[in-house]
Scaffold this motif. Sequence first.
Motif, mmCIF file in Angstrom:
data_model
loop_
_atom_site.group_PDB
_atom_site.id
_atom_site.type_symbol
_atom_site.label_atom_id
_atom_site.label_comp_id
_atom_site.label_asym_id
_atom_site.label_seq_id
_atom_site.Cartn_x
_atom_site.Cartn_y
_atom_site.Cartn_z
ATOM 1 N N ARG A 80 49.453 43.215 39.550
ATOM 2 C CA ARG A 80 49.239 42.395 39.689
ATOM 3 C C ARG A 80 47.708 42.141 40.775
ATOM 4 O O ARG A 80 48.108 42.277 41.711
ATOM 5 N N LYS A 118 44.656 39.860 41.640
ATOM 6 C CA LYS A 118 44.078 37.909 41.914
ATOM 7 C C LYS A 118 43.489 37.965 40.820
ATOM 8 O O LYS A 118 42.429 38.414 40.286
ATOM 9 N N ILE A 119 44.143 36.727 40.206
ATOM 10 C CA ILE A 119 43.333 35.752 38.898
ATOM 11 C C ILE A 119 42.083 34.471 40.168
ATOM 12 O O ILE A 119 43.130 34.111 40.785
#
Length: 128
Positions: free
Chosen positions: A8, A10-11
């Motif tokens: 995943r 980072k958003i």
Amino acid sequence: NINPNTTRSKIPNAYKKNINSLKEILKTVDREKMKIFIYIAPLRSDVEIPYNREEYEEFKLEVEFLAKKSGANFANLEELVEGSLWGMKESTNLKKDLEYDFMHYKVEGHKILADKIVQKISEVLDGL
């Protein structure tokens, strides 16, 4: 084709909001003359982590920097709970295979974390 091991990233907007919230908490703690203990939570380490490694390292450094800059008590407990104390979970893709669980550990892991937090808070209180 996503599973718990999928990396995943980072958003950015969510990350910025979370960091800004931490900064506001630290301002309040300072203004109210409170003590705070900030820690990096345990993370399963017996398999590759599900985060972009470089971004995760930057996150840890940023949290540590903000904590120390504000005078907060900080500890990286990332490696506290060994891999054998983490669980497995039902498949997210409806197959019958169990998958690694990166969010939950067994009772023994919770006890290890609780004991360490009590120790760290006791150290803070002893310093008052």
